[in-house]
Motif scaffolding. Structure first.
Motif, PDB file in Angstrom:
ATOM      1  N   ILE A  78       0.842  -1.207   0.000  1.00 45.18           N
ATOM      2  CA  ILE A  78       0.000   0.000   0.000  1.00 45.18           C
ATOM      3  C   ILE A  78       0.872   1.250   0.000  1.00 45.18           C
ATOM      4  O   ILE A  78       0.637   2.194  -0.765  1.00 45.18           O
ATOM      5  CB  ILE A  78      -0.954  -0.008   1.203  1.00 45.18           C
ATOM      6  CG1 ILE A  78      -2.004  -1.118   1.058  1.00 45.18           C
ATOM      7  CG2 ILE A  78      -1.634   1.348   1.353  1.00 45.18           C
ATOM      8  CD1 ILE A  78      -2.910  -1.270   2.265  1.00 45.18           C
ATOM      9  N   ILE A  79       1.893   1.266   0.835  1.00 43.15           N
ATOM     10  CA  ILE A  79       2.788   2.420   0.898  1.00 43.15           C
ATOM     11  C   ILE A  79       3.526   2.600  -0.424  1.00 43.15           C
ATOM     12  O   ILE A  79       3.718   3.725  -0.903  1.00 43.15           O
ATOM     13  CB  ILE A  79       3.776   2.274   2.070  1.00 43.15           C
ATOM     14  CG1 ILE A  79       3.017   2.348   3.405  1.00 43.15           C
ATOM     15  CG2 ILE A  79       4.857   3.349   2.013  1.00 43.15           C
ATOM     16  CD1 ILE A  79       3.874   2.055   4.613  1.00 43.15           C
ATOM     17  N   ALA A  80       3.940   1.484  -1.051  1.00 36.49           N
ATOM     18  CA  ALA A  80       4.651   1.560  -2.326  1.00 36.49           C
ATOM     19  C   ALA A  80       3.799   2.199  -3.414  1.00 36.49           C
ATOM     20  O   ALA A  80       4.308   2.884  -4.299  1.00 36.49           O
ATOM     21  CB  ALA A  80       5.094   0.163  -2.762  1.00 36.49           C
ATOM     22  N   LEU A  81       2.488   1.984  -3.349  1.00 34.33           N
ATOM     23  CA  LEU A  81       1.577   2.512  -4.371  1.00 34.33           C
ATOM     24  C   LEU A  81       0.930   3.835  -3.964  1.00 34.33           C
ATOM     25  O   LEU A  81       0.110   4.372  -4.694  1.00 34.33           O
ATOM     26  CB  LEU A  81       0.473   1.489  -4.663  1.00 34.33           C
ATOM     27  CG  LEU A  81       0.909   0.204  -5.383  1.00 34.33           C
ATOM     28  CD1 LEU A  81      -0.265  -0.768  -5.467  1.00 34.33           C
ATOM     29  CD2 LEU A  81       1.456   0.517  -6.772  1.00 34.33           C
ATOM     30  N   SER A  82       1.313   4.353  -2.810  1.00 40.37           N
ATOM     31  CA  SER A  82       0.654   5.547  -2.283  1.00 40.37           C
ATOM     32  C   SER A  82       1.021   6.798  -3.074  1.00 40.37           C
ATOM     33  O   SER A  82       2.090   6.891  -3.679  1.00 40.37           O
ATOM     34  CB  SER A  82       1.005   5.750  -0.811  1.00 40.37           C
ATOM     35  OG  SER A  82       2.381   6.070  -0.657  1.00 40.37           O
ATOM     36  N   ASN A  83       0.113   7.764  -3.032  1.00 39.19           N
ATOM     37  CA  ASN A  83       0.322   9.053  -3.700  1.00 39.19           C
ATOM     38  C   ASN A  83       0.016  10.198  -2.753  1.00 39.19           C
ATOM     39  O   ASN A  83      -0.509  11.233  -3.159  1.00 39.19           O
ATOM     40  CB  ASN A  83      -0.564   9.150  -4.942  1.00 39.19           C
ATOM     41  CG  ASN A  83      -0.171   8.146  -6.000  1.00 39.19           C
ATOM     42  OD1 ASN A  83       0.879   8.269  -6.613  1.00 39.19           O
ATOM     43  ND2 ASN A  83      -0.994   7.130  -6.204  1.00 39.19           N
ATOM     44  N   THR A  84       0.341  10.010  -1.513  1.00 33.96           N
ATOM     45  CA  THR A  84       0.076  11.028  -0.505  1.00 33.96           C
ATOM     46  C   THR A  84       1.369  11.747  -0.149  1.00 33.96           C
ATOM     47  O   THR A  84       2.431  11.462  -0.717  1.00 33.96           O
ATOM     48  CB  THR A  84      -0.551  10.387   0.750  1.00 33.96           C
ATOM     49  OG1 THR A  84      -0.992  11.411   1.637  1.00 33.96           O
ATOM     50  CG2 THR A  84       0.439   9.485   1.462  1.00 33.96           C
ATOM     51  N   GLU A  85       1.301  12.659   0.801  1.00 37.37           N
ATOM     52  CA  GLU A  85       2.486  13.392   1.212  1.00 37.37           C
ATOM     53  C   GLU A  85       3.541  12.443   1.773  1.00 37.37           C
ATOM     54  O   GLU A  85       3.224  11.434   2.403  1.00 37.37           O
ATOM     55  CB  GLU A  85       2.115  14.434   2.271  1.00 37.37           C
ATOM     56  CG  GLU A  85       1.209  15.541   1.750  1.00 37.37           C
ATOM     57  CD  GLU A  85       0.884  16.555   2.821  1.00 37.37           C
ATOM     58  OE1 GLU A  85       1.483  16.463   3.907  1.00 37.37           O
ATOM     59  OE2 GLU A  85       0.041  17.433   2.581  1.00 37.37           O
TER      60      GLU A  85
END
Length: 326
Positions: free
Chosen positions: A66-73
């Motif tokens: 999930i973190i690898a695909l994240s687009n957040t700050e």
């Protein structure tokens, strides 16, 4: 982004561990339609503690994807990756705790994964391969049997015997329906990279996965690890990895293999040799005999303390395969 008249759409990556999340970080820059199908048999480390204490599925590999695909700050990603180093939470990551809290609030691990994905505005989807409480059991060539993913590595060293086969406990857990649908509708299926017996093969032991792969018209690709792995695949060649995957599914599970051909530094080779690992031996003639297309490219990350795939380089090769250029 998909070519017209494709047999399916999107990329589905099947695996777990660090290898899968590393690859996803590169792929998300090229394509939005990505689904990561992740093994849930881990019972060690922080995930194992939460699994035992809270009777939930292990969150670690799911969190990493999930973190690898994240687009957040960036701060949010750092926060969810943060690992505590003291007190009762020593060894636990905040992301694991976040998923554990969502699991208790929603009463559903599947829903908690969806909500965390929404919070981090991820590219694509992350799915557990099953929502059943599963463990793996390894049978060694000397007849010994070891249960629990976290025990396999240690016991293999003590037994000094190769792994013959692994099985799922309980047998025949059902795959999540969304994972079957993703595989059925994929344009490209990817296996790995990752630990052979504890990250990739466990997915193949879940009922419905192998049948869905066999029925799929997708191009099917195996991403070969850069190095062998101490405690799992010492003295294995790339061909040995493929045979193990076929033995746990069916001959022809995939038709293409992507592997690294960049030279690995002497310093890294020496470091890994001390741990019982070595650069993956690849015999091109073996691939010809097996009818598997071998794509050799320089894929290793440079200027890092570990011999791992470079996310950008690997993603470029995968996208060339996806677009029919390789």
């Amino acid at each position: 982004m998909n070519p017209e008249n494709s047999i399916g759409h999107g990329i589905v990556a099947i695996g777990g561990g660090t290898g899968l999340s590393t690859m996803l970080r590169g792929l998300k820059k090229h394509i939005d339609d990505i689904t990561a199908i992740v093994a849930v048999s881990d019972d060690g480390g922080g995930s194992g503690v939460l699994r035992t204490d809270l009777n939930m599925l292990p969150p670690g590999d799911i969190r990493n994807c999930i973190i690898a695909l994240s687009n957040t700050e960036q701060l949010m990603s750092r926060l969810l990756s943060h690992r505590f180093h003291e007190g009762l939470l020593d060894g636990q990551s905040f992301g694991n705790l976040f998923l554990a809290a969502l699991n208790q609030v929603t009463g559903s691990f599947y829903q908690s994964v969806r909500y965390m994905s929404d919070v981090l505005a991820i590219t694509g989807r992350v799915l557990p391969v099953t929502t059943e409480d599963v463990h793996i059991e390894a049978e060694f060539e000397n007849g010994a049997v070891v249960r629990g993913e976290s025990n396999i590595n240690t016991q293999k060293k003590l037994l000094d015997s190769p792994i013959r086969h692994i099985r799922m406990i309980p047998e025949h857990p059902k795959a999540l329906s969304d994972t079957i649908s993703a595989i059925t509708n994929a344009r490209l299926l990817i296996f790995g990279p990752g630990s052979l017996y504890t990250s990739i093969i466990p997915n193949l032991l879940v009922d419905g996965i192998v049948d869905a792969v066999r029925a799929s018209n997708a191009r099917k690709v195996y991403i070969c690890n850069v190095m062998t792995q101490d405690g799992e695949t010492e003295n294995y060649t790339a061909t040995d990895h493929i045979k193990a995957l076929f033995d746990h599914s069916y001959d022809g599970l995939f038709d293409t293999c992507i592997a690294n051909n960049a030279e690995i530094s002497r310093e890294l080779i020496k470091k890994y040799a001390a741990e019982g690992a070595e650069p993956m031996p690849i015999n091109e003639e073996d691939f010809e005999k097996m009818g598997i297309k071998l794509i050799l490219k320089p894929l290793i990350s440079e200027n890092t303390p570990l011999a791992r795939h470079d996310p950008a380089r690997l993603a470029e090769v995968i996208m060339d395969v996806y677009n029919g250029k390789l």
